[in-house]
Design a protein around this motif. Structure first.
Motif, PDB file in Angstrom:
ATOM      1  N   HIS A   1       6.820  17.232   0.691  1.00  0.00           N
ATOM      2  CA  HIS A   1       5.804  16.238   0.350  1.00  0.00           C
ATOM      3  C   HIS A   1       6.487  14.945  -0.085  1.00  0.00           C
ATOM      4  O   HIS A   1       7.677  14.924  -0.388  1.00  0.00           O
ATOM      5  CB  HIS A   1       4.880  16.760  -0.757  1.00  0.00           C
ATOM      6  CG  HIS A   1       5.619  17.123  -2.009  1.00  0.00           C
ATOM      7  ND1 HIS A   1       6.184  18.360  -2.197  1.00  0.00           N
ATOM      8  CD2 HIS A   1       5.916  16.414  -3.112  1.00  0.00           C
ATOM      9  CE1 HIS A   1       6.775  18.394  -3.367  1.00  0.00           C
ATOM     10  NE2 HIS A   1       6.639  17.223  -3.941  1.00  0.00           N
ATOM     11  N   GLY A   2       5.708  13.898  -0.065  1.00  0.00           N
ATOM     12  CA  GLY A   2       6.264  12.606  -0.444  1.00  0.00           C
ATOM     13  C   GLY A   2       5.232  11.513  -0.407  1.00  0.00           C
ATOM     14  O   GLY A   2       4.025  11.765  -0.431  1.00  0.00           O
ATOM     15  N   ILE A   3       5.737  10.304  -0.325  1.00  0.00           N
ATOM     16  CA  ILE A   3       4.864   9.132  -0.330  1.00  0.00           C
ATOM     17  C   ILE A   3       5.427   8.085   0.629  1.00  0.00           C
ATOM     18  O   ILE A   3       6.641   7.917   0.735  1.00  0.00           O
ATOM     19  CB  ILE A   3       4.712   8.571  -1.768  1.00  0.00           C
ATOM     20  CG1 ILE A   3       3.652   7.498  -1.829  1.00  0.00           C
ATOM     21  CG2 ILE A   3       6.038   8.093  -2.323  1.00  0.00           C
ATOM     22  CD1 ILE A   3       3.188   7.192  -3.240  1.00  0.00           C
ATOM     23  N   PHE A   4       4.530   7.451   1.363  1.00  0.00           N
ATOM     24  CA  PHE A   4       4.873   6.321   2.216  1.00  0.00           C
ATOM     25  C   PHE A   4       4.534   5.039   1.457  1.00  0.00           C
ATOM     26  O   PHE A   4       3.500   4.971   0.784  1.00  0.00           O
ATOM     27  CB  PHE A   4       4.039   6.311   3.502  1.00  0.00           C
ATOM     28  CG  PHE A   4       4.393   7.352   4.503  1.00  0.00           C
ATOM     29  CD1 PHE A   4       5.639   7.381   5.114  1.00  0.00           C
ATOM     30  CD2 PHE A   4       3.460   8.299   4.881  1.00  0.00           C
ATOM     31  CE1 PHE A   4       5.955   8.340   6.060  1.00  0.00           C
ATOM     32  CE2 PHE A   4       3.761   9.260   5.831  1.00  0.00           C
ATOM     33  CZ  PHE A   4       5.005   9.286   6.416  1.00  0.00           C
ATOM     34  N   PHE A   5       5.363   4.024   1.599  1.00  0.00           N
ATOM     35  CA  PHE A   5       5.087   2.690   1.082  1.00  0.00           C
ATOM     36  C   PHE A   5       5.059   1.735   2.271  1.00  0.00           C
ATOM     37  O   PHE A   5       5.996   1.719   3.068  1.00  0.00           O
ATOM     38  CB  PHE A   5       6.178   2.239   0.103  1.00  0.00           C
ATOM     39  CG  PHE A   5       6.267   3.085  -1.127  1.00  0.00           C
ATOM     40  CD1 PHE A   5       5.418   2.871  -2.194  1.00  0.00           C
ATOM     41  CD2 PHE A   5       7.197   4.118  -1.206  1.00  0.00           C
ATOM     42  CE1 PHE A   5       5.498   3.655  -3.328  1.00  0.00           C
ATOM     43  CE2 PHE A   5       7.281   4.902  -2.328  1.00  0.00           C
ATOM     44  CZ  PHE A   5       6.428   4.683  -3.400  1.00  0.00           C
TER      45      PHE A   5
ATOM     46  N   MET B   1       0.829  -1.157   0.000  1.00  0.00           N
ATOM     47  CA  MET B   1       0.000   0.000   0.000  1.00  0.00           C
ATOM     48  C   MET B   1       0.886   1.236   0.000  1.00  0.00           C
ATOM     49  O   MET B   1       1.957   1.238   0.588  1.00  0.00           O
ATOM     50  CB  MET B   1      -0.904  -0.003   1.249  1.00  0.00           C
ATOM     51  CG  MET B   1      -1.923   1.085   1.173  1.00  0.00           C
ATOM     52  SD  MET B   1      -2.494   1.828   2.710  1.00  0.00           S
ATOM     53  CE  MET B   1      -1.102   2.244   3.626  1.00  0.00           C
ATOM     54  N   SER B   2       0.441   2.281  -0.648  1.00  0.00           N
ATOM     55  CA  SER B   2       1.175   3.540  -0.639  1.00  0.00           C
ATOM     56  C   SER B   2       0.197   4.680  -0.388  1.00  0.00           C
ATOM     57  O   SER B   2      -1.000   4.561  -0.652  1.00  0.00           O
ATOM     58  CB  SER B   2       1.900   3.756  -1.965  1.00  0.00           C
ATOM     59  OG  SER B   2       0.978   3.867  -3.020  1.00  0.00           O
ATOM     60  N   GLU B   3       0.729   5.774   0.151  1.00  0.00           N
ATOM     61  CA  GLU B   3      -0.121   6.933   0.409  1.00  0.00           C
ATOM     62  C   GLU B   3       0.746   8.188   0.467  1.00  0.00           C
ATOM     63  O   GLU B   3       1.833   8.171   1.037  1.00  0.00           O
ATOM     64  CB  GLU B   3      -0.886   6.753   1.717  1.00  0.00           C
ATOM     65  CG  GLU B   3      -2.073   7.674   1.831  1.00  0.00           C
ATOM     66  CD  GLU B   3      -3.057   7.188   2.889  1.00  0.00           C
ATOM     67  OE1 GLU B   3      -4.211   6.959   2.528  1.00  0.00           O
ATOM     68  OE2 GLU B   3      -2.662   7.051   4.052  1.00  0.00           O
ATOM     69  N   ARG B   4       0.231   9.240  -0.128  1.00  0.00           N
ATOM     70  CA  ARG B   4       0.940  10.519  -0.161  1.00  0.00           C
ATOM     71  C   ARG B   4       0.822  11.247   1.174  1.00  0.00           C
ATOM     72  O   ARG B   4      -0.119  11.028   1.915  1.00  0.00           O
ATOM     73  CB  ARG B   4       0.384  11.407  -1.263  1.00  0.00           C
ATOM     74  CG  ARG B   4       0.604  10.831  -2.636  1.00  0.00           C
ATOM     75  CD  ARG B   4       0.285  11.850  -3.720  1.00  0.00           C
ATOM     76  NE  ARG B   4       0.564  11.308  -5.018  1.00  0.00           N
ATOM     77  CZ  ARG B   4       1.779  11.276  -5.585  1.00  0.00           C
ATOM     78  NH1 ARG B   4       2.806  11.783  -4.950  1.00  0.00           N
ATOM     79  NH2 ARG B   4       1.964  10.763  -6.773  1.00  0.00           N
TER      80      ARG B   4
ATOM     81  N   CYS C   1       9.860   5.601   2.803  1.00  0.00           N
ATOM     82  CA  CYS C   1       9.401   6.957   2.551  1.00  0.00           C
ATOM     83  C   CYS C   1      10.329   7.638   1.550  1.00  0.00           C
ATOM     84  O   CYS C   1      11.549   7.526   1.667  1.00  0.00           O
ATOM     85  CB  CYS C   1       9.365   7.755   3.854  1.00  0.00           C
ATOM     86  SG  CYS C   1       8.834   9.463   3.648  1.00  0.00           S
ATOM     87  N   ILE C   2       9.718   8.331   0.593  1.00  0.00           N
ATOM     88  CA  ILE C   2      10.453   9.172  -0.344  1.00  0.00           C
ATOM     89  C   ILE C   2       9.849  10.559  -0.215  1.00  0.00           C
ATOM     90  O   ILE C   2       8.622  10.706  -0.211  1.00  0.00           O
ATOM     91  CB  ILE C   2      10.320   8.661  -1.793  1.00  0.00           C
ATOM     92  CG1 ILE C   2      10.894   7.250  -1.905  1.00  0.00           C
ATOM     93  CG2 ILE C   2      11.002   9.613  -2.768  1.00  0.00           C
ATOM     94  CD1 ILE C   2      10.627   6.587  -3.241  1.00  0.00           C
ATOM     95  N   GLY C   3      10.694  11.588  -0.072  1.00  0.00           N
ATOM     96  CA  GLY C   3      10.189  12.943   0.104  1.00  0.00           C
ATOM     97  C   GLY C   3      11.013  13.972  -0.628  1.00  0.00           C
ATOM     98  O   GLY C   3      12.129  13.696  -1.097  1.00  0.00           O
TER      99      GLY C   3
END
Length: 116
Positions: free
Chosen positions: A96-100, A1-4, A80-82
């Motif tokens: 901002h970024g996205i969690f996986f 799952m991923s989410e911004r 996390c990528i930000g």
């Protein structure tokens, strides 16, 4: 799952998605940095905070991985990528970024369990 996720550096408030908030053990999707970092593996917290501090002072990209300790005793891996931008003026900018969140949990002994 991923989410911004996103953060307003002028206020210090971050906005996580509903699922990321729940996995981080938060009741609200809006929070401060320390609110969501406190559930990370203690060995990684300072490094993660340093990454966010660097991103808040200089436009940059970053990534990290750690685990979140769950109430069940298992650990949920998180990646996390930000990226930060708009820091030209003092006390401004966004991050901002996205969690996986992989579909497996890690037991205390290091064994992986696949989540359904």
């Amino acid at each position: 799952m991923s989410e911004r996720w996103s953060g307003d550096l002028s206020t210090g408030l971050f906005q996580l998605g509903e699922k990321a908030s729940a996995i981080h053990g938060l009741n609200e999707s809006e929070c401060g940095l320390l609110n969501f970092v406190r559930c990370y593996d203690p060995a990684d917290r300072n490094h993660v905070l340093e990454l966010f501090e660097q991103a808040a002072t200089s436009c940059s990209s970053f990534c990290f991985s750690t685990t979140i300790s769950l109430e069940s005793g298992h650990k949920q891996p998180v990646f996390c990528i930000g990226e930060s931008s708009g820091l030209e003026e003092r006390y401004s900018g966004t991050i901002h970024g996205i969690f996986f969140f992989p579909r497996f949990l890690v037991e205390s002994a290091g064994k992986a369990l696949l989540r359904q």
